[in-house]
Design an enzyme around this catalytic site. Structure first.
Site, PDB file in Angstrom:
ATOM      1  N   ARG A  49       0.843  -1.206   0.000  1.00  0.00           N
ATOM      2  CA  ARG A  49       0.000   0.000   0.000  1.00  0.00           C
ATOM      3  C   ARG A  49       0.875   1.253   0.000  1.00  0.00           C
ATOM      4  NH1 ARG A  49      -2.072  -3.693  -1.217  1.00  0.00           N
ATOM      5  NH2 ARG A  49      -3.888  -4.775  -0.370  1.00  0.00           N
ATOM      6  N   SER A 102     -10.855  -0.508   3.365  1.00  0.00           N
ATOM      7  CA  SER A 102     -10.005  -0.873   4.500  1.00  0.00           C
ATOM      8  C   SER A 102      -9.310   0.374   5.029  1.00  0.00           C
ATOM      9  CB  SER A 102      -8.969  -1.907   4.068  1.00  0.00           C
ATOM     10  OG  SER A 102      -9.599  -3.090   3.611  1.00  0.00           O
ATOM     11  N   GLU A 111      -4.659   3.721   6.105  1.00  0.00           N
ATOM     12  CA  GLU A 111      -4.417   3.702   4.662  1.00  0.00           C
ATOM     13  C   GLU A 111      -4.772   5.021   3.992  1.00  0.00           C
ATOM     14  OE1 GLU A 111      -5.785   0.569   2.205  1.00  0.00           O
ATOM     15  OE2 GLU A 111      -5.102  -1.034   3.512  1.00  0.00           O
TER      16      GLU A 111
END
Length: 354
Positions: A164, A254, A350
């Site tokens: 990520r 998420s 994130e």
């Protein structure tokens, strides 16, 4: 170049947080971006690239000039004996692009179906799901330097992909990007706007079936050798069962990264919590399921103001109606504290907080 003022952004972020852009420019081409950079009035101002807003938390009105990326187009660039190279404009909807590739017979992106957002945002986050990451299919991308207006191309090594993560999430150590030099190791956060992305989809295609959810689908359907379309449908079914539709319930997918720990750290946690969900990685470290950690701390279904933790998946924070970015981040910080106090692990969000 049309600069819109005081533009509402609630429909431009999947958390549906109420905010407005002081100034917004819709960009449909490289030339549009270059016109902003060359403008005596707007070129010197800070800028924020905005795609689908699926990975952003707005905590107030946006003062930088918002560049709303609306660059479209899909095409087959090249076919070789080893791959189909396909390209999409940065403004294309990611899931729609995945669907299109499969309809054309270009298999390879099916595991990443239904991930919200746009194609241009995908390399920034190095999106991934069900055993596949964007970097596994990435060929190259085009971008515009937001300081000089120059066009440049990056290949995989120059993007510094990680979990990520990418070069686009890190601050720049040098004043400008040179289009004729390597950018490997540079930070491009806030310095570049991605305009189009190319993917190398392998020939012959092989299914990626490492995840338990996909294996269950394979067994349930008694499918020995699934096709790419079957995997695509399985992924869509699994995601729809677990995750809220942003069009119905505001969310950013998420919210936290799955943390990685050493085998010793994992063994220590297992000694206290034997049921912890974990995955051994090829480099010897262990990835822990952030959703399990959050659930174990009792957060599933809980709320702070109008921001809450989704009842079916603790990794997803939702807008229950009228939530502010401040409420979302207060909830996120409370979750981080709980997980750290119990497991000694600090979860990393994130989304980009603006």
């Amino acid at each position: 170049m049309l600069v819109e003022k005081n533009v509402p952004l609630q429909a431009c972020n999947t958390l549906h947080i109420v905010a407005k852009a002081h100034f917004l420019v819709r960009v449909a081409s490289d030339a549009d971006v270059q016109a902003v950079v060359a403008s005596p009035e707007w070129g010197i101002k800070p800028k924020l690239a905005l795609g689908g807003g699926s990975n952003m938390v707005f905590t107030g009105d946006i003062k930088p000039v918002v560049l709303k990326v609306e660059i479209m187009g899909r095409r087959l660039v090249q076919e070789t004996s080893k791959a189909f190279v396909v390209e999409a404009g940065a403004g294309e909807n990611w899931h729609d692009f995945v669907t299109w590739t499969l309809q054309q017979g270009f298999d390879g992106l099916e595991n990443m179906a239904l991930i919200p957002g746009t194609v241009g945002a995908a390399p920034v986050q190095n999106i991934g799901a069900y055993g596949l990451e964007l970097q596994d299919r990435f060929e190259s991308l085009d971008a515009v330097d937001l300081q000089t207006g120059k066009l440049f191309t990056l290949h995989a090594a120059q993007c510094a992909f990680g979990y990520r993560d990418s070069v686009f999430k890190h601050a720049a150590p040098t004043p400008s990007v040179q289009s004729d030099s390597t950018t490997q190791g540079l930070g491009l956060a806030g310095r570049a706007l991605i305009t189009r992305v190319r993917f190398s989809l392998p020939k012959p295609w092989k299914p990626v079936l490492g995840y338990a959810d996909l294996e269950r689908k394979r067994v349930e359907t008694n499918t020995e050798q699934p096709t790419a379309l079957q995997i695509y449908q399985w992924v869509c079914d699994i995601r729809r069962a677990k995750l809220p539709d942003p069009a119905v319930i505001g969310n950013a997918g998420s919210f936290f990264k799955n943390p990685t720990v050493t085998q010793e750290q994992c063994a220590d946690i297992i000694a206290r919590d034997p049921k912890i969900v974990h995955y051994h990685l090829s480099n010897g470290s262990v990835k822990l399921a952030a959703g399990w950690l959050i659930d174990a701390c009792g957060w599933k279904g809980k709320s702070v103001g109008n921001a809450g933790v989704y009842e079916k998946q603790a990794l997803v924070l939702v807008n229950r109606g009228g939530a502010t970015g401040g409420e979302v981040m207060t909830l996120a910080r409370a979750i981080q504290t709980s997980v750290y106090e119990r497991f000694g692990i600090m979860l990393e969000p994130e989304p980009v907080v603006v």
